[in-house]
Structure formats: structure tokens, C-alpha cells
Scaffold this motif. Structure first.
Motif, PDB file in Angstrom:
ATOM      1  N   CYS A 119       0.770  -1.200   0.150  1.00  0.00           N
ATOM      2  CA  CYS A 119       0.021   0.179  -0.172  1.00  0.00           C
ATOM      3  C   CYS A 119       0.829   1.525   0.107  1.00  0.00           C
ATOM      4  O   CYS A 119       0.475   2.146  -0.681  1.00  0.00           O
ATOM      5  CB  CYS A 119      -0.869  -0.152   1.037  1.00  0.00           C
ATOM      6  SG  CYS A 119      -2.299  -1.041   0.999  1.00  0.00           S
ATOM      7  N   LEU A 120       1.840   1.336   0.772  1.00  0.00           N
ATOM      8  CA  LEU A 120       2.819   2.251   1.061  1.00  0.00           C
ATOM      9  C   LEU A 120       3.586   2.529  -0.291  1.00  0.00           C
ATOM     10  O   LEU A 120       3.976   3.880  -0.499  1.00  0.00           O
ATOM     11  CB  LEU A 120       3.606   2.197   2.196  1.00  0.00           C
ATOM     12  CG  LEU A 120       2.869   2.270   3.407  1.00  0.00           C
ATOM     13  CD1 LEU A 120       3.538   2.074   4.648  1.00  0.00           C
ATOM     14  CD2 LEU A 120       1.874   3.452   3.673  1.00  0.00           C
ATOM     15  N   LEU A 121       3.969   1.419  -0.878  1.00  0.00           N
ATOM     16  CA  LEU A 121       4.649   1.769  -2.179  1.00  0.00           C
ATOM     17  C   LEU A 121       3.878   2.130  -3.615  1.00  0.00           C
ATOM     18  O   LEU A 121       4.566   2.251  -4.467  1.00  0.00           O
ATOM     19  CB  LEU A 121       5.622   0.471  -2.373  1.00  0.00           C
ATOM     20  CG  LEU A 121       6.541   0.005  -1.615  1.00  0.00           C
ATOM     21  CD1 LEU A 121       7.133  -1.173  -1.715  1.00  0.00           C
ATOM     22  CD2 LEU A 121       8.022   1.156  -1.678  1.00  0.00           C
ATOM     23  N   LYS A 122       2.559   1.999  -3.345  1.00  0.00           N
ATOM     24  CA  LYS A 122       1.652   2.047  -4.347  1.00  0.00           C
ATOM     25  C   LYS A 122       1.899   1.547  -5.425  1.00  0.00           C
ATOM     26  O   LYS A 122       1.918   1.922  -6.691  1.00  0.00           O
ATOM     27  CB  LYS A 122       1.464   3.796  -4.500  1.00  0.00           C
ATOM     28  CG  LYS A 122       0.966   4.564  -3.288  1.00  0.00           C
ATOM     29  CD  LYS A 122       0.482   6.009  -3.790  1.00  0.00           C
ATOM     30  CE  LYS A 122       1.905   6.701  -3.935  1.00  0.00           C
ATOM     31  NZ  LYS A 122       1.459   8.290  -4.043  1.00  0.00           N
ATOM     32  N   ARG A 123       1.993   0.411  -5.352  1.00  0.00           N
ATOM     33  CA  ARG A 123       2.454  -0.784  -6.691  1.00  0.00           C
ATOM     34  C   ARG A 123       1.158  -1.091  -7.517  1.00  0.00           C
ATOM     35  O   ARG A 123       0.224  -1.733  -6.775  1.00  0.00           O
ATOM     36  CB  ARG A 123       3.030  -2.099  -6.168  1.00  0.00           C
ATOM     37  CG  ARG A 123       4.496  -1.680  -5.499  1.00  0.00           C
ATOM     38  CD  ARG A 123       5.536  -1.208  -6.245  1.00  0.00           C
ATOM     39  NE  ARG A 123       6.676  -1.061  -5.698  1.00  0.00           N
ATOM     40  CZ  ARG A 123       7.814  -0.491  -6.042  1.00  0.00           C
ATOM     41  NH1 ARG A 123       7.685   0.187  -7.107  1.00  0.00           N
ATOM     42  NH2 ARG A 123       8.935  -0.320  -5.460  1.00  0.00           N
ATOM     43  N   LYS A 124       1.016  -0.590  -8.543  1.00  0.00           N
ATOM     44  CA  LYS A 124      -0.305  -0.900  -9.454  1.00  0.00           C
ATOM     45  C   LYS A 124       0.033  -1.506 -10.506  1.00  0.00           C
ATOM     46  O   LYS A 124      -0.875  -2.464 -11.162  1.00  0.00           O
ATOM     47  CB  LYS A 124      -0.872   0.470  -9.682  1.00  0.00           C
ATOM     48  CG  LYS A 124      -1.516   1.407  -8.572  1.00  0.00           C
ATOM     49  CD  LYS A 124      -1.851   2.471  -9.365  1.00  0.00           C
ATOM     50  CE  LYS A 124      -2.746   3.526  -7.885  1.00  0.00           C
ATOM     51  NZ  LYS A 124      -3.297   4.750  -8.638  1.00  0.00           N
ATOM     52  N   LYS A 125       1.277  -1.912 -11.048  1.00  0.00           N
ATOM     53  CA  LYS A 125       1.990  -2.591 -12.114  1.00  0.00           C
ATOM     54  C   LYS A 125       2.316  -3.791 -11.804  1.00  0.00           C
ATOM     55  O   LYS A 125       3.096  -3.653 -10.568  1.00  0.00           O
ATOM     56  CB  LYS A 125       2.721  -1.667 -13.394  1.00  0.00           C
ATOM     57  CG  LYS A 125       1.918  -0.487 -13.458  1.00  0.00           C
ATOM     58  CD  LYS A 125       3.000   0.241 -14.606  1.00  0.00           C
ATOM     59  CE  LYS A 125       2.252   1.726 -15.040  1.00  0.00           C
ATOM     60  NZ  LYS A 125       3.080   2.320 -15.863  1.00  0.00           N
ATOM     61  N   PRO A 126       2.517  -4.847 -12.307  1.00  0.00           N
ATOM     62  CA  PRO A 126       3.105  -5.926 -12.019  1.00  0.00           C
ATOM     63  C   PRO A 126       4.858  -5.734 -12.085  1.00  0.00           C
ATOM     64  O   PRO A 126       5.084  -4.942 -12.786  1.00  0.00           O
ATOM     65  CB  PRO A 126       2.770  -6.925 -13.251  1.00  0.00           C
ATOM     66  CG  PRO A 126       1.603  -6.463 -13.791  1.00  0.00           C
ATOM     67  CD  PRO A 126       1.555  -4.981 -13.642  1.00  0.00           C
ATOM     68  N   ARG A 127       5.339  -6.600 -11.328  1.00  0.00           N
ATOM     69  CA  ARG A 127       6.816  -6.285 -11.138  1.00  0.00           C
ATOM     70  C   ARG A 127       7.526  -6.754 -12.667  1.00  0.00           C
ATOM     71  O   ARG A 127       7.019  -7.759 -12.953  1.00  0.00           O
ATOM     72  CB  ARG A 127       7.301  -7.003  -9.835  1.00  0.00           C
ATOM     73  CG  ARG A 127       6.859  -6.687  -8.788  1.00  0.00           C
ATOM     74  CD  ARG A 127       7.177  -5.375  -8.192  1.00  0.00           C
ATOM     75  NE  ARG A 127       8.649  -5.155  -7.855  1.00  0.00           N
ATOM     76  CZ  ARG A 127       9.312  -4.043  -7.900  1.00  0.00           C
ATOM     77  NH1 ARG A 127       8.634  -2.835  -8.065  1.00  0.00           N
ATOM     78  NH2 ARG A 127      10.641  -3.853  -7.803  1.00  0.00           N
ATOM     79  N   LYS A 128       8.482  -6.095 -12.946  1.00  0.00           N
ATOM     80  CA  LYS A 128       9.099  -6.706 -14.176  1.00  0.00           C
ATOM     81  C   LYS A 128       9.996  -8.001 -13.952  1.00  0.00           C
ATOM     82  O   LYS A 128      10.301  -8.607 -14.852  1.00  0.00           O
ATOM     83  CB  LYS A 128      10.093  -5.541 -14.598  1.00  0.00           C
ATOM     84  CG  LYS A 128       9.488  -4.488 -15.036  1.00  0.00           C
ATOM     85  CD  LYS A 128      10.448  -3.327 -15.629  1.00  0.00           C
ATOM     86  CE  LYS A 128       9.936  -2.028 -16.218  1.00  0.00           C
ATOM     87  NZ  LYS A 128      10.840  -0.811 -16.337  1.00  0.00           N
ATOM     88  N   THR A 129      10.404  -8.164 -12.587  1.00  0.00           N
ATOM     89  CA  THR A 129      11.163  -9.364 -12.389  1.00  0.00           C
ATOM     90  C   THR A 129      10.216 -10.032 -11.473  1.00  0.00           C
ATOM     91  O   THR A 129       9.433  -9.813 -10.817  1.00  0.00           O
ATOM     92  CB  THR A 129      12.497  -9.106 -11.713  1.00  0.00           C
ATOM     93  OG1 THR A 129      12.945 -10.141 -11.063  1.00  0.00           O
ATOM     94  CG2 THR A 129      12.358  -8.211 -10.366  1.00  0.00           C
ATOM     95  N   LEU A 130      10.295 -11.679 -11.555  1.00  0.00           N
ATOM     96  CA  LEU A 130       9.819 -12.450 -10.568  1.00  0.00           C
ATOM     97  C   LEU A 130      10.553 -13.006  -9.563  1.00  0.00           C
ATOM     98  O   LEU A 130      10.040 -13.581  -8.689  1.00  0.00           O
ATOM     99  CB  LEU A 130       9.406 -13.767 -11.503  1.00  0.00           C
ATOM    100  CG  LEU A 130       8.255 -13.795 -12.674  1.00  0.00           C
ATOM    101  CD1 LEU A 130       8.026 -14.843 -13.346  1.00  0.00           C
ATOM    102  CD2 LEU A 130       6.949 -13.214 -12.086  1.00  0.00           C
ATOM    103  N   HIS A 131      11.828 -12.411  -9.438  1.00  0.00           N
ATOM    104  CA  HIS A 131      12.634 -12.677  -8.365  1.00  0.00           C
ATOM    105  C   HIS A 131      12.177 -12.057  -7.220  1.00  0.00           C
ATOM    106  O   HIS A 131      12.114 -10.770  -7.086  1.00  0.00           O
ATOM    107  CB  HIS A 131      14.120 -12.205  -8.489  1.00  0.00           C
ATOM    108  CG  HIS A 131      14.955 -13.093  -7.702  1.00  0.00           C
ATOM    109  ND1 HIS A 131      15.092 -12.754  -6.324  1.00  0.00           N
ATOM    110  CD2 HIS A 131      15.783 -14.039  -8.008  1.00  0.00           C
ATOM    111  CE1 HIS A 131      15.882 -13.623  -5.716  1.00  0.00           C
ATOM    112  NE2 HIS A 131      16.445 -14.274  -6.665  1.00  0.00           N
ATOM    113  N   ILE A 132      11.744 -12.668  -6.114  1.00  0.00           N
ATOM    114  CA  ILE A 132      10.945 -12.097  -4.871  1.00  0.00           C
ATOM    115  C   ILE A 132      11.892 -11.134  -4.091  1.00  0.00           C
ATOM    116  O   ILE A 132      11.534 -10.242  -3.614  1.00  0.00           O
ATOM    117  CB  ILE A 132      10.521 -13.069  -3.914  1.00  0.00           C
ATOM    118  CG1 ILE A 132      11.502 -14.243  -3.490  1.00  0.00           C
ATOM    119  CG2 ILE A 132       9.455 -13.958  -4.706  1.00  0.00           C
ATOM    120  CD1 ILE A 132      10.831 -15.170  -2.478  1.00  0.00           C
ATOM    121  N   LEU A 133      13.196 -11.463  -4.158  1.00  0.00           N
ATOM    122  CA  LEU A 133      14.261 -10.628  -3.371  1.00  0.00           C
ATOM    123  C   LEU A 133      14.441  -9.197  -4.080  1.00  0.00           C
ATOM    124  O   LEU A 133      15.126  -8.415  -3.564  1.00  0.00           O
ATOM    125  CB  LEU A 133      15.449 -11.370  -3.310  1.00  0.00           C
ATOM    126  CG  LEU A 133      15.585 -12.409  -2.267  1.00  0.00           C
ATOM    127  CD1 LEU A 133      16.844 -12.775  -2.277  1.00  0.00           C
ATOM    128  CD2 LEU A 133      15.118 -12.002  -0.887  1.00  0.00           C
TER     129      LEU A 133
END
Length: 592
Positions: free
Chosen positions: A129-143
């Protein structure tokens, strides 16, 4: 068309699996960090808040939790600590109910570990919520996901150990869960009425778990600005009617909660002593300011590098800064130089980029929940309390996670090096948490670990003396040595005087025992236990029975329900041949 649909389905499955892996990893990290505390017992503050609290052991109706403070004393009583946390008390009562009326330490600690696990899992959607991520991450690496790396760091942070391993820390855990929940739900509640009801209920419930949770409303005000201010909007457009109405309602909710809270405690504050918070009682403003700021430095250090952890920081643990030649002043100056540099950077971004950055939210999470512990708004009854850093550590973990992402983005060629450093930090935090939880499962180990951090704390030596006075854990000689050391560090420590006198009485050293007890009741005239023990010493000498009777009566004057004193007084009357007085004393003691 079929292929694209299959690819979309596969992508959804992969994304779901990635999210599941994140939650499972966070849960495992939280468990690994704090599972050791499951084998802890009831000691230190747990004894007064749980073991000796009649509100918890079903000796009173459950409604009494709303009339008494956290420790079982009437909230309006002059000696009340004024810590009003009825929902936390009721959670302890549920523990007793589900364990068949017993005080099952394992069950109590299990609940704390589970609550911390829930809180750690909630850190992930909070950071999203605080990062306001609306688009999927470009990388699948969780780290490479800062929300995940921040949540993982939060789950393993050693500064949480006190809130988890100490059962009184449940108040902080429950309040923090509701704190996180309100921010996560904040922007998703539709309609002004629904929003107002949700914020009021969640914040009000959080305050009934621990009063400091009211600071969530201050964080919500900053969050409101953070959600609305965009580079494409002028500040005048941000502060429009709806924004002002919501901020006004947040202030109104906070005001109503504060008034109700003050009304419950009869508009009276708690009474603290100089031993609880020495800096706040010093007459010189410069000493108070410098000492407070040094304490802020220590709190920041505990977030960055939590090596020096202690169950109690009161008394002489953190000596006051009273001389200009004190080298700790340089630490204070360095601290404020960092604060000024960070503030300059944030203000510059506000002006040049015309937006509120995520760093503002991270710092808000660090600073606003810490305000009640800062001595700025009101005097507090401690120097440093590690469990009060539970919510502020959220902001620190978010800062680290966002900073790690920036470093990876800027120095892509050594990205793996930064990942390795993060993993090393995470492993270090988990290992330190395990070590600290290991110290918390044994009283002797916990108290002795404090000597490495606070050798000048008289209360640490006093608590070691209490433990060693138990024949199964130590010897009276070692206990006596600890009590004398405590009195060397703090000569007006009446509880240490009382316990030392009891040991001396058992050894037959009545003259010195009387000396310490006379001194104890002189330091604290309403010290009922001191008066009773003084009466026991005087009562062992037939020519001083009259003085003993007066001492017993003083004890009963300061503690109305004191069956031990009444029983001993009755026996003394019997020895004196006053059978009528003995009968009244015996009947009183039988009632209790």
C-alpha cells in the motif's frame, strides 16, 4: 486466442504462486526468529500483570477489566499506573479459560508468537500500500520486491523480542495489528460514512489494546496527503474540500478518543519517580534536552544494530549528560546532522519534484508512533522500552527495503552483491532474535544478560538478588551481595532495603535488619511491606512489642487488604495475652 488465454492463466498462476511463497517465507522467518520464546515462563512485569492480577484469573467478573488498569488496580485509584488496556486483559483471561482455569505459560507464549506472525504477514500488504504498486513487477525474483524484503526484515528484527517473549508485550502486538489493518484498509473503504465508522472502530479498538495506538490517526493524516498529492497536482488542488473534511474527521476522532480516555482515568495522570525516568526529573533544561536526545540516538541505534538489548533501561542504565565534556554530545550532534540532512532532502524533493515520496511515509511510521515515548508530549515511566519500537521498526524496515531497491537499480553490475549483503543482514537478525529469545526463557539468564548492557542499573542487580534468594536457583549470600550492590548504585532503593533486611533477619542480624527497614519506611512512608517486616523484626524482641504493634498498624493503614500483616498482628496480640484483639485479627485474616 486460446494461446493468449492460456498464457494469461499461466501468468496468474505464477503470480499466485509467487505471492504464496512470499507469505510462507515471511511466516517461516517470523517463526524461526521467535519460536524459542514458547518455553518462557511468567516473570518480571508478567508476574504483576498476569499472575497476581485478579481480573485475569476469573476471581472478578470480566467487566472488571473495563474498570481497572492493566495491572488490576482501579483506574481511579491514586496508585494506579493509568495504563488502560481492557482488551489485552481479556485476551489473557481467554488464555486462562481455554487452559481450564490454569496459568499455562506455553499457551500464553504461543498466542504471542502467533500474533507476531500475523503482524509480520500484514507487513507485506502494508508495504504494498505504501509503495503504491499498481503495475506487475518486471522481475519474478522475490528478493527484488521491496515490499517483500521489508516484510522479511520486519519479521526477523531482534528489537521485537521483548514484545513477543514478554507477555505484557501482547498489548503492543494487538495494537500494532489493528494499526496495520487500518492503514491497509484506509483507501479501500468507500463512502465517507463507511470510512468514518471504519476508522473510528479500528482506532478505538486499538487504543483499548494499548493507548499509544492513537498515533495511527496521525499516520493516517500523512497517508492522506501521500495518496492525494501527485506531481500533476498543485498543492492547492490537493487540499480540496474532501481532503480537509477527512483530515478534520481524523482530528475529531482523535480528540474524542483522548477525552474518553482521560475521563476513564478521572483526568488524572500516573505518578512516576526519578528512578523510572531520571532525565525528566532533572532541574536543568540543558541536561534534560541533551539526555533526551541521547536516548533518541540509542533508540535509533537499536533499530539499525540491535546488539545491546536490555529488559529494563531505568535508574542508572543511561547516565545523564551533565557535563559539557561528555563525549556523548558528539553522538547527539551526529544524530541531528543526519536528521537535518534527511529533512533537507525530503523538503528539496517536495519543492523540485512536487510530490510526497515513500520516504515520507517510512519516516512517519518511525516518528509518529514514537512520539508518546519521547517525553515531548508527556512524561513517561521509562527511559527506553524496546517494545515501543515495534511499530517504528516498520518505517525503518521500509527505508532499508527501498534503499536496497535503489542501490540495485543504480549499480546493476553488482546487484547480486547487494542481495548477498541483505541475506547476511537477515540471517544476522534471525540469529540475534533466537539468542535474545533464549535469554528471555530464563529469569537468571535474562537478568544477567542485562549486566552486559546496563551494569549501573540498580534494578538489574535487585532482580538478580530476588532470583538468587530462591534456594533452588542460588544462595542467600549471593542474593545479599546483589542487594548491597543495588544499594551502592542507588542508596534510596527501598525495595532492595526491604529484601536485604529479610535476609539479614533470617541470619539473625536483627540490628542491621532494623536499620535497613527503618530507612526503607523513611524513604517511602507508605511502604506497607516495609512496615510489616519492620514489625516482624521488632516483634521478635519482647521489650519492643508495643513498637511492633504500631508498625503493623502502619502497614494496615497503607494497605487495607493485607492478610499477612493482620495474621501476624493477631499472633502478636496472642503472645501479649490480648485475646480479644487476637480474635478480631484472626477473623479478618480468614476473610481473605
Amino acid at each position: 486466442m486460446v494461446c493468449s488465454r492460456e498464457i494469461g492463466t499461466m501468468g496468474t498462476v505464477l503470480q499466485t504462486n509467487a505471492i504464496s511463497k512470499k507469505y510462507i517465507t515471511i511466516a517461516c522467518c517470523a517463526w524461526a526468529s521467535h519460536f524459542m520464546s514458547l518455553w518462557g515462563g511468567f516473570f518480571f512485569d508478567d508476574s504483576e500483570a498476569i499472575v497476581h492480577n485478579q481480573d485475569i484469573q476469573s476471581r472478578r467478573p470480566w467487566q472488571s477489566a473495563f474498570a481497572n488498569d492493566f495491572w488490576g488496580t482501579s483506574i481511579t485509584h491514586p496508585s494506579s499506573h493509568k495504563s488502560y488496556r481492557p482488551l489485552t486483559v481479556l485476551s489473557y483471561r481467554l488464555n486462562v479459560f481455554f487452559s481450564g482455569g490454569r496459568l499455562d505459560a506455553f499457551q500464553f507464549h504461543t498466542v504471542n508468537v502467533v500474533l507476531h506472525g500475523i503482524l509480520s504477514l500484514m507487513a507485506l500488504p502494508l508495504f504494498e500500500c505504501l509503495l503504491k504498486r499498481k503495475k506487475p513487477r518486471k522481475t519474478l525474483h522475490i528478493l527484488d520486491d521491496p515490499a517483500f524484503t521489508g516484510a522479511l526484515l520486519f519479521a526477523s528484527h531482534p528489537v521485537h523480542t521483548e514484545a513477543v517473549a514478554s507477555l505484557v508485550g501482547r498489548a503492543d502486538l494487538l495494537a500494532a495489528i489493528l494499526f496495520f489493518g487500518l492503514i491497509i484498509l484506509y483507501k479501500n473503504v468507500s463512502g465517507l460514512l463507511g470510512w468514518f465508522v471504519s476508522v473510528s472502530l479500528i482506532s478505538g479498538t486499538a487504543v483499548l489494546c494499548k493507548e499509544t495506538a492513537i498515533t495511527v490517526l496521525g499516520v493516517c493524516i500523512i497517508y492522506e496527503v501521500y495518496l492525494r498529492k501527485k506531481p500533476s497536482k498543485f498543492w492547492s488542488e490537493t487540499f480540496e474540500k474532501t481532503f480537509l473534511m477527512r483530515v478534520g474527521l481524523l482530528v475529531l476522532i482523535g480528540f474524542i478518543i483522548m477525552i474518553l480516555r482521560l475521563k476513564v482515568m478521572n483526568f488524572e495522570g500516573p505518578t512516576f519517580s526519578p528512578t523510572d525516568n531520571p532525565a525528566s526529573f532533572h532541574e536543568r533544561l540543558t541536561v534534560r534536552v541533551l539526555s533526551y536526545n541521547y536516548i533518541y540516538c540509542l533508540n535509533a541505534l537499536l533499530l539499525v544494530w540491535p546488539q545491546w538489548l536490555c529488559f529494563d533501561w531505568s535508574m542508572g542504565c543511561v547516565p545523564l549528560i551533565q557535563q559539557r565534556s561528555d563525549l556523548r554530545i558528539f553522538a547527539v550532534l551526529a544524530f541531528w546532522l543526519i536528521v537535518i540532512a534527511v529533512s533537507y532532502r525530503l523538503v528539496k524533493d517536495l519543492i523540485t519534484k512536487d510530490k510526497v515520496d515513500v520516504y515520507v511515509m517510512a519516516l512517519s511510521l518511525m516518528l509518529i508512533p514514537f512520539l508518546p515515548s519521547s517525553n515531548l508530549l508527556l512524561r513517561v515511566g521509562f527511559v527506553i522500552a524496546e517494545r515501543t519500537l515495534l511499530v517504528p521498526s516498520t518505517g525503518y524496515c521500509l527505508l532499508v527495503a527501498v534503499g536496497l531497491e535503489k542501490l540495485k537499480s543504480r549499480f546493476g553490475s553488482v546487484k547480486n552483491l547487494f542481495t548477498a549483503m541483505y541475506i547476511l543482514l537477515l540471517v544476522t537478525f534471525v540469529a540475534r532474535s533466537i539468542q535474545r529469545n533464549y535469554e528471555w526463557i530464563n529469569e537468571v539468564r535474562l537478568f544477567k544478560s542485562a549486566l552486559e548492557v546496563c551494569p549501573l542499573n540498580a534494578k538489574v542487580h535487585y532482580n538478580i538478588g530476588k532470583v538468587l534468594s530462591n534456594p533452588t536457583r542460588g544462595s542467600l549470600r549471593d542474593a545479599e551481595r546483589s542487594y548491597r550492590h543495588a544499594l551502592e548504585l542507588y542508596p534510596r532503593y527501598e525495595q532492595a532495603m526491604n529484601n536485604l533486611a529479610n535476609i539479614l533477619r533470617e541470619k539473625g542480624q536483627l540490628e542491621e535488619a532494623e536499620y535497613w527497614l527503618q530507612l526503607a519506611v523513611a524513604v517511602r512512608p507508605n511502604f506497607a511491606a516495609g512496615w510489616m517486616n519492620l514489625a516482624i523484626v521488632l516483634g521478635s524482641q519482647e521489650e519492643r512489642w508495643g513498637e511492633a504493634v504500631r508498625a503493623y498498624k502502619n502497614a494496615l493503614a497503607h494497605r487495607k487488604e493485607y492478610p499477612d500483616a493482620q495474621y501476624n498482628l493477631g499472633n502478636l496480640y496472642l503472645d501479649m495475652g490480648d485475646h480479644l484483639a487476637f480474635g478480631s485479627g484472626a477473623s479478618f485474616s480468614r476473610r481473605y
